[in-house]
Design a protein around this motif. Structure first.
Motif, PDB file in Angstrom:
ATOM      1  N   ILE A   1      -0.585  -0.879  -0.694  1.00 10.55           N
ATOM      2  CA  ILE A   1      -0.355  -0.671   0.750  1.00 10.55           C
ATOM      3  C   ILE A   1      -0.653  -1.941   1.526  1.00 10.55           C
ATOM      4  CG2 ILE A   1      -1.199   0.566   2.779  1.00 10.55           C
ATOM      5  CD1 ILE A   1      -1.601   3.001   0.929  1.00 10.55           C
ATOM      6  N   GLN A   2      -1.764  -2.598   1.213  1.00  6.54           N
ATOM      7  CA  GLN A   2      -2.123  -3.826   1.924  1.00  6.54           C
ATOM      8  C   GLN A   2      -1.120  -4.932   1.635  1.00  6.54           C
ATOM      9  OE1 GLN A   2      -4.456  -4.025   4.289  1.00  6.54           O
ATOM     10  NE2 GLN A   2      -4.693  -1.840   3.920  1.00  6.54           N
ATOM     11  N   ALA A   3      -0.623  -5.028   0.396  1.00  5.26           N
ATOM     12  CA  ALA A   3       0.360  -6.057   0.056  1.00  5.26           C
ATOM     13  C   ALA A   3       1.662  -5.821   0.822  1.00  5.26           C
ATOM     14  CB  ALA A   3       0.611  -6.070  -1.450  1.00  5.26           C
ATOM     15  N   ARG A   4       2.089  -4.564   0.931  1.00  4.49           N
ATOM     16  CA  ARG A   4       3.313  -4.271   1.672  1.00  4.49           C
ATOM     17  C   ARG A   4       3.135  -4.567   3.158  1.00  4.49           C
ATOM     18  NH1 ARG A   4       7.035  -0.682  -1.116  1.00  4.49           N
ATOM     19  NH2 ARG A   4       7.858  -0.006   0.894  1.00  4.49           N
ATOM     20  N   LYS A   5       1.958  -4.218   3.686  1.00  6.04           N
ATOM     21  CA  LYS A   5       1.730  -4.375   5.130  1.00  6.04           C
ATOM     22  C   LYS A   5       1.507  -5.832   5.514  1.00  6.04           C
ATOM     23  CE  LYS A   5      -2.148  -3.434   7.320  1.00  6.04           C
ATOM     24  NZ  LYS A   5      -3.319  -2.728   7.782  1.00  6.04           N
TER      25      LYS A   5
ATOM     26  N   LYS B   1     -18.640  -0.633   0.550  1.00  8.47           N
ATOM     27  CA  LYS B   1     -17.635   0.389   0.872  1.00  8.47           C
ATOM     28  C   LYS B   1     -16.239  -0.228   0.896  1.00  8.47           C
ATOM     29  CE  LYS B   1     -16.701   3.907   4.343  1.00  8.47           C
ATOM     30  NZ  LYS B   1     -17.097   4.447   5.634  1.00  8.47           N
ATOM     31  N   ASP B   2     -16.118  -1.431   1.474  1.00  6.50           N
ATOM     32  CA  ASP B   2     -14.849  -2.131   1.516  1.00  6.50           C
ATOM     33  C   ASP B   2     -14.394  -2.507   0.102  1.00  6.50           C
ATOM     34  OD1 ASP B   2     -12.713  -3.108   3.016  1.00  6.50           O
ATOM     35  OD2 ASP B   2     -13.541  -5.153   3.029  1.00  6.50           O
ATOM     36  N   LEU B   3     -15.317  -2.899  -0.742  1.00  6.89           N
ATOM     37  CA  LEU B   3     -14.997  -3.261  -2.123  1.00  6.89           C
ATOM     38  C   LEU B   3     -14.464  -2.054  -2.894  1.00  6.89           C
ATOM     39  CD1 LEU B   3     -15.059  -5.393  -4.372  1.00  6.89           C
ATOM     40  CD2 LEU B   3     -17.397  -4.667  -4.851  1.00  6.89           C
ATOM     41  N   GLU B   4     -15.042  -0.890  -2.640  1.00  6.91           N
ATOM     42  CA  GLU B   4     -14.566   0.326  -3.304  1.00  6.91           C
ATOM     43  C   GLU B   4     -13.117   0.619  -2.919  1.00  6.91           C
ATOM     44  OE1 GLU B   4     -15.767   2.373  -5.671  1.00  6.91           O
ATOM     45  OE2 GLU B   4     -17.297   0.829  -5.878  1.00  6.91           O
ATOM     46  N   LYS B   5     -12.755   0.347  -1.650  1.00  6.61           N
ATOM     47  CA  LYS B   5     -11.366   0.555  -1.235  1.00  6.61           C
ATOM     48  C   LYS B   5     -10.436  -0.394  -1.978  1.00  6.61           C
ATOM     49  CE  LYS B   5     -11.958   0.286   3.299  1.00  6.61           C
ATOM     50  NZ  LYS B   5     -11.676   0.314   4.727  1.00  6.61           N
TER      51      LYS B   5
ATOM     52  N   LEU C   1       1.609  -8.791   3.391  1.00  8.33           N
ATOM     53  CA  LEU C   1       2.375  -9.841   2.724  1.00  8.33           C
ATOM     54  C   LEU C   1       3.865  -9.526   2.625  1.00  8.33           C
ATOM     55  CD1 LEU C   1      -0.196 -10.495  -0.133  1.00  8.33           C
ATOM     56  CD2 LEU C   1       0.046 -11.732   2.017  1.00  8.33           C
ATOM     57  N   TYR C   2       4.287  -8.371   3.135  1.00 10.63           N
ATOM     58  CA  TYR C   2       5.680  -7.947   3.153  1.00 10.63           C
ATOM     59  C   TYR C   2       6.275  -7.869   1.745  1.00 10.63           C
ATOM     60  CZ  TYR C   2       4.896  -9.204   7.980  1.00 10.63           C
ATOM     61  OH  TYR C   2       4.371  -9.308   9.239  1.00 10.63           O
ATOM     62  N   TYR C   3       5.471  -7.415   0.785  1.00  9.33           N
ATOM     63  CA  TYR C   3       5.969  -7.223  -0.579  1.00  9.33           C
ATOM     64  C   TYR C   3       6.838  -5.976  -0.628  1.00  9.33           C
ATOM     65  CZ  TYR C   3       3.003 -10.697  -2.895  1.00  9.33           C
ATOM     66  OH  TYR C   3       2.430 -11.846  -3.327  1.00  9.33           O
ATOM     67  N   VAL C   4       7.833  -5.991  -1.508  1.00 11.09           N
ATOM     68  CA  VAL C   4       8.668  -4.814  -1.716  1.00 11.09           C
ATOM     69  C   VAL C   4       8.715  -4.510  -3.207  1.00 11.09           C
ATOM     70  CG1 VAL C   4      10.082  -5.127   0.341  1.00 11.09           C
ATOM     71  CG2 VAL C   4      10.750  -6.239  -1.768  1.00 11.09           C
ATOM     72  N   ARG C   5       8.965  -3.279  -3.528  1.00 10.57           N
ATOM     73  CA  ARG C   5       9.080  -2.885  -4.932  1.00 10.57           C
ATOM     74  C   ARG C   5      10.478  -3.245  -5.441  1.00 10.57           C
ATOM     75  NH1 ARG C   5       6.012   2.937  -5.026  1.00 10.57           N
ATOM     76  NH2 ARG C   5       3.963   2.069  -4.568  1.00 10.57           N
ATOM     77  N   PRO C   6      10.597  -3.398  -6.733  1.00 11.89           N
ATOM     78  CA  PRO C   6      11.928  -3.722  -7.271  1.00 11.89           C
ATOM     79  C   PRO C   6      12.933  -2.633  -6.904  1.00 11.89           C
ATOM     80  CG  PRO C   6      10.243  -4.008  -8.946  1.00 11.89           C
ATOM     81  CD  PRO C   6       9.575  -3.393  -7.773  1.00 11.89           C
ATOM     82  N   GLY C   7      14.100  -3.061  -6.463  1.00  8.01           N
ATOM     83  CA  GLY C   7      15.150  -2.133  -6.070  1.00  8.01           C
ATOM     84  C   GLY C   7      15.142  -1.807  -4.593  1.00  8.01           C
ATOM     85  N   GLU C   8      14.099  -2.162  -3.843  1.00 12.66           N
ATOM     86  CA  GLU C   8      14.055  -1.902  -2.404  1.00 12.66           C
ATOM     87  C   GLU C   8      14.656  -3.074  -1.658  1.00 12.66           C
ATOM     88  OE1 GLU C   8      10.023  -1.202  -1.280  1.00 12.66           O
ATOM     89  OE2 GLU C   8      10.001   0.833  -2.062  1.00 12.66           O
ATOM     90  N   ALA C   9      15.287  -2.809  -0.545  1.00 14.63           N
ATOM     91  CA  ALA C   9      15.839  -3.863   0.309  1.00 14.63           C
ATOM     92  C   ALA C   9      14.823  -4.161   1.409  1.00 14.63           C
ATOM     93  CB  ALA C   9      17.159  -3.416   0.914  1.00 14.63           C
ATOM     94  N   PRO C  10      14.354  -5.400   1.477  1.00 15.88           N
ATOM     95  CA  PRO C  10      13.374  -5.707   2.530  1.00 15.88           C
ATOM     96  C   PRO C  10      14.044  -5.726   3.902  1.00 15.88           C
ATOM     97  CG  PRO C  10      13.918  -7.681   1.302  1.00 15.88           C
ATOM     98  CD  PRO C  10      14.618  -6.556   0.628  1.00 15.88           C
ATOM     99  N   LEU C  11      13.417  -5.101   4.845  1.00 18.44           N
ATOM    100  CA  LEU C  11      13.916  -5.066   6.211  1.00 18.44           C
ATOM    101  C   LEU C  11      12.721  -5.284   7.130  1.00 18.44           C
ATOM    102  CD1 LEU C  11      16.226  -4.517   8.201  1.00 18.44           C
ATOM    103  CD2 LEU C  11      15.584  -2.108   8.124  1.00 18.44           C
TER     104      LEU C  11
END
Length: 156
Positions: A98-102, A85-89, A104-114
Motif C-alpha cells: 500500500i505504501q509503495a503504491r501510494k 508500533k510503526d515497525l510492526e506495521k 512511489l506510484y508502483y503498479v502491479r504487473p498488468g495494471e495501467a498506471p494512471l
C-alpha cells in the motif's frame, strides 16, 4: 544590745510620710536582654543553619535533576513504543504494498498506471494562456543583423 532596726545607717532608713528626711533610692540591677548563654546558643544555631544550608541546596538540586531525568526517560520510552508500533506495521507485506503504491506510484504487473493531477487553478491558468511570446534573438544574431543593415545603406 542594739537591734537590727537601729543598726542601719541613717541614710538608708525609711522615713515616715510625716515629713522626715527623704529616703535615698538605690538602683536595682536591670537584667540584660541577652545573657552570655543565650548569645552563645544563638551563635551555635546560626552556625548550624549556615552549615546545613549548602548540603540542603545540593540535595534539592539533585532531586530536581532526578525528576528531570525521569521525565526525559518517560518521553524516550514513549518514543520507543511508537517506533516499535510503526515497525510492526512495516513488517506486514500488505502495508508495504500500500505504501509503495501510494508514495512511489508502483503498479502491479498488468495494471495501467494512471496519475490524476487535481489542479483546478493550473488548468484555469493554462486555458487563459495566449500563444507563447516570440523568443528574442540571441545577442550575436542582433549584432550580425545590425552589421548587415549598416552595410546595406547607400553611401552618399
Amino acid at each position: 544590745m542594739p537591734t537590727a532596726r537601729t543598726a542601719r545607717p541613717a541614710g538608708s532608713r525609711r522615713t515616715s510620710q510625716s515629713g522626715g528626711p527623704a529616703a535615698k533610692r538605690t538602683a536595682a540591677p536591670r537584667p540584660r536582654a541577652l545573657t552570655s548563654r543565650a548569645t552563645i546558643l544563638l551563635a551555635v544555631f546560626v552556625v548550624l543553619a549556615l552549615a546545613y544550608t549548602y548540603p540542603i541546596r545540593i540535595y534539592l538540586q539533585q532531586e530536581s535533576q532526578i525528576a528531570q531525568l525521569e521525565r526525559a526517560q518517560a518521553e524516550q520510552r514513549a518514543a520507543i513504543a511508537a517506533t516499535a508500533k510503526d515497525l510492526e506495521k512495516w513488517r506486514d507485506p500488505e502495508y508495504v504494498r500500500i505504501q509503495a503504491r501510494k508514495d512511489l506510484y508502483y503498479v502491479r504487473p498488468g495494471e495501467a498506471p494512471l496519475l490524476v493531477i487535481d489542479d483546478p487553478a493550473g488548468a484555469a491558468r493554462d486555458a487563459d494562456q495566449k500563444a507563447p511570446a516570440a523568443v528574442p534573438d540571441r545577442w550575436y544574431d542582433t549584432l550580425w543583423h545590425s552589421v548587415q543593415a549598416a552595410n546595406a545603406e547607400p553611401s552618399n
